[in-house]
Design a protein around this motif. Structure first.
Motif, short mmCIF file in Angstrom:
data_model
loop_
_atom_site.label_atom_id
_atom_site.label_comp_id
_atom_site.label_asym_id
_atom_site.label_seq_id
_atom_site.Cartn_x
_atom_site.Cartn_y
_atom_site.Cartn_z
N SER A 143 -8.19 -47.36 -60.19
CA SER A 143 -9.61 -47.32 -60.52
C SER A 143 -10.34 -46.47 -59.49
N ILE A 144 -11.15 -45.52 -59.99
CA ILE A 144 -11.82 -44.60 -59.06
C ILE A 144 -12.85 -45.32 -58.17
N PRO A 145 -13.70 -46.21 -58.71
CA PRO A 145 -14.64 -46.89 -57.80
C PRO A 145 -13.93 -47.69 -56.71
N LYS A 146 -12.82 -48.35 -57.06
CA LYS A 146 -12.11 -49.12 -56.04
C LYS A 146 -11.43 -48.21 -55.03
N PHE A 147 -10.88 -47.10 -55.54
CA PHE A 147 -10.22 -46.18 -54.62
C PHE A 147 -11.22 -45.57 -53.66
N SER A 148 -12.39 -45.16 -54.17
CA SER A 148 -13.38 -44.59 -53.24
C SER A 148 -13.87 -45.66 -52.28
N GLY A 149 -14.00 -46.90 -52.77
CA GLY A 149 -14.40 -47.99 -51.88
C GLY A 149 -13.40 -48.17 -50.76
N PHE A 150 -12.11 -48.08 -51.12
CA PHE A 150 -11.04 -48.18 -50.14
C PHE A 150 -11.18 -47.09 -49.08
N VAL A 151 -11.37 -45.85 -49.55
CA VAL A 151 -11.48 -44.72 -48.61
C VAL A 151 -12.69 -44.91 -47.70
N ILE A 152 -13.83 -45.28 -48.31
CA ILE A 152 -15.05 -45.43 -47.51
C ILE A 152 -14.88 -46.57 -46.48
N SER A 153 -14.20 -47.65 -46.89
CA SER A 153 -13.96 -48.76 -45.95
C SER A 153 -13.18 -48.28 -44.73
N ILE A 154 -12.08 -47.54 -44.99
CA ILE A 154 -11.26 -47.06 -43.88
C ILE A 154 -12.08 -46.13 -42.99
N LEU A 155 -12.83 -45.22 -43.63
CA LEU A 155 -13.65 -44.29 -42.85
C LEU A 155 -14.66 -45.04 -41.99
N THR A 156 -15.26 -46.08 -42.55
CA THR A 156 -16.25 -46.85 -41.79
C THR A 156 -15.60 -47.51 -40.58
N ALA A 157 -14.42 -48.09 -40.79
CA ALA A 157 -13.74 -48.76 -39.69
C ALA A 157 -13.39 -47.75 -38.59
N VAL A 158 -12.85 -46.59 -39.01
CA VAL A 158 -12.51 -45.56 -38.02
C VAL A 158 -13.77 -45.09 -37.31
#
Lengths: 294, 339
Positions: A143-158
């Motif tokens: 799912s694109i919204p979940k995948f982008s959410g995943f990417v944004i989460s990782i970016l935020t943590a980093v």
């Protein structure tokens, strides 16, 4: 086999977003030694802000990321300044002022029920440009919204980790979390740092709200769902640890998603609590926590 | 008149008022509100043994209320055993569970302990919600248990009027208040207070802090479970979400903190302050604006914590001292102090 891979992938993506929710909580605990019971409500505020912004202006959901987190930063900043700081001052000598928990619980009640009064109890969804879209990897549907959410989460943590390491404010946050008094002596204004910590923690809840809204319902008590998970995740990962929050989040997401293949989803909830308790008893400081924190 | 006499007169007056109230209050609704007020004051006093004296913040006491309600009800429904006996069995089970939770968690610091008790309580609720039959025991999952109406019978712990319930919970409250008063003045009370404030220093003096905390926890869970049976017999129906949810656990802690944790009068004062507010705002406001009563409740929580972080009791005690000093002879002023 495909079903299992699919479940693992979904669990990891959802788990990263749980981790994102826990990230703000863990930051605030790390610096202030306060469990912010209003964190889920702040997430709800973030979700409703994103909801109305997207609904009224029709903007792309991820453009809301430019508006909602800064808004919530100030919300958190002033919440700490006006409500939490006075309690802290009154209990200066106490290492972990537990009455603060009650203040944040009060904020939770007020925010959730203000939302109930303003918007009613119904579940709302907003159709965005990306809602329901997906791409495929072989037999696996992502799912694109979940995948982008995943990417944004990782970016935020980093991003948060880098911020803590590289900037002056980040270093001051770290110093305060290690030793309040010593940091004070070094000329760090403890309460200003708390304002920042709370502001940043709340802003991260805002980011979480923006990435969750394209595929999840929003309703006044939605925060409770994420709150309890966030508590479990931060204890699992070690209160105060950034990578602990993300990894803890993914673990919880994986348990939920994989176990629900084999049993009713209400039982997966019980399993999460059981694992939480086992970890607390075996290693109370969590996977990445420091011993001094418990 | 001396200060001691004044205290005694007021105490007798309070006893007369509380035992005489059902003669004046005839409406079952208001009587129910009073019963619940005493019920919460009782629960909070029992909680106070751990949350107040031992200085930790348990946020999952609904577990013990649930154990009490489920034990006595299952024994009544399936084996025909009187709730009065089931109540004691529930108390013993709750005490064992309390020790089981307390043993590993009392090592933890404040926030961890609070989170751990929340997780335990929520885990317990989820378990009960998922279990219809536990071996031969019928728990009925999320639907909860219904106690059939059998008519006025002391043995069955069922009464057609509210008055008996009122007197039962009032006596229970008086007893538990007396017990905390006694404990606070005993060796155990001093050890608990010492262990709550400075665990390391107390240990260094040779006090086995952990053991006293466990004793307090066992006693607290036992007493809490008794109230669970009372609740089951009062309502004759309960279900996991209502009985075992976080709401009940949190409210117990709130009442203690608003009243003043670790003080004897705190739970009573907290319940007097919060319960009527809760009931009346819910009755009169929740129809027009759902949620408004909880906004008010939350605001009051915040305001009390901001302006009275130690709860209302110390301030009220000071007011009473000043008032008493005016009434009694000048040389008696300044005595008495904290209650």
């Amino acid at each position: 086999m495909t079903a299992v891979i699919q479940a693992v992938l979904n669990g990891a993506m959802m788990g990263a977003m749980y981790g994102l929710t826990a990230l703000g909580l863990t930051l605030i605990f790390g610096v202030m030694k306060v469990v912010n019971f209003a964190h889920g409500s702040l997430l709800m505020v973030g979700m409703f802000s994103a909801y109305w912004l997207i609904k009224l202006t029709g903007m792309h959901p991820y453009l809301a990321l430019l508006v909602v987190p800064p808004l919530l930063y100030f919300f958190g900043y002033f919440m700490q300044d006006l409500l939490i700081k006075p309690v802290f001052r009154a209990e200066r000598q106490v290492r972990e002022p537990l009455t603060v928990i009650i203040v944040t619980t009060g904020v939770w009640y007020v925010l959730d029920n203000l939302a109930l009064m303003l918007f009613g109890a119904e579940y709302r969804t907003v159709r965005t440009a990306i809602t329901g879209t997906s791409f495929t990897l072989g037999d696996i549907i992502v799912s694109i919204p979940k995948f982008s959410g995943f990417v944004i989460s990782i970016l935020t943590a980093v991003g948060l980790a880098l911020f803590m390491k590289k900037t002056r404010t980040g270093k001051a946050l770290q110093a305060t979390s290690l030793d309040r008094e010593a940091a004070n002596l070094m000329g760090i204004d403890q309460y200003r740092i708390y304002n920042h910590a709370f502001g940043i923690g709340t802003a991260i809840a805002g980011i979480a709200g923006c990435v969750i809204i394209p595929f999840y319902y929003v309703y006044p008590s939605v925060g409770v769902v994420f709150d309890i998970r966030a508590f479990i995740i931060v204890v699992l990962g070690g209160l105060g640890s950034i990578q602990g929050a993300m990894i803890g989040g993914v673990i919880v997401g994986l348990i939920e998603s994989v176990f629900s293949q084999f049993m009713p989803s209400t039982w997966t909830e019980a399993i999460i609590y059981a694992i939480f308790l086992v970890i607390l008893f075996v290693k109370p400081s969590g996977l990445f926590g420091h011993k001094q924190d418990w | 008149m001396s200060r001691k006499q004044l205290d005694a007169i007021l105490l007798v007056l309070a006893a007369l008022v509380s035992f005489g109230l059902p003669l004046v209050v005839q409406s079952p609704t208001y009587l129910q509100i009073l019963i619940l007020l005493f019920f919460y004051a009782y629960l909070t006093t029992a909680w106070n043994l751990v949350g107040g004296f031992a200085g930790v913040l348990p946020m999952g006491h609904a577990v013990f209320v649930g154990i009490g309600a489920y034990t006595s009800t299952v024994l009544t429904l399936q084996y025909g055993i009187s709730p009065w006996i089931g109540m004691l069995v529930g108390g013993v089970i709750a005490a064992l569970v309390g020790v089981l939770i307390g043993k590993p968690t009392f090592r933890m610091r404040g926030a961890y302990f609070a989170l751990c008790t929340i997780a335990f309580a929520e885990g317990f609720r989820v378990m009960i919600e998922n279990i219809d039959m536990l071996g031969p025991i019928k728990l009925n999952g999320p639907r909860g248990l219904l106690i059939p109406l059998k008519g006025d019978s002391f043995w069955n712990y069922q009464f057609m009027h509210k008055e008996p319930y009122y007197y039962i919970i009032l006596v229970m409250l008086v007893l538990v208040l007396a017990l905390t008063w006694f404990i606070s003045r005993s060796r155990m009370g001093y050890y608990l207070a010492a262990g709550g404030e400075e665990p390391e220093a107390a240990e260094a003096l040779g006090i086995n802090v952990a053991r006293y905390k466990l004793m307090a926890m066992a006693l607290s869970s036992f007493l809490t479970a008794l109230a669970g049976t009372f609740y089951a017999q009062l309502m004759l129906y309960f279900y996991p979400k209502g009985l075992l949810g976080l709401d009940l656990s949190f409210e117990i802690a709130f009442i203690a903190l608003i009243g003043g944790r670790g003080t004897i009068a705190g739970p009573l004062i907290g319940a007097l302050a919060l319960r009527p507010l809760n009931e009346f705002t819910r009755i009169y406001l929740s129809d027009q604006l759902p949620g408004l009563h909880l906004v008010i409740f939350g605001t009051i929580l915040i305001l009390v914590m901001l302006y009275q972080p130690k709860g209302l009791t110390p301030t009220l005690a000071r007011l009473y001292d000043r008032l008493a000093a005016k009434i009694t002879k000048p040389e008696a002023a300044g005595q008495g102090g904290a209650r």
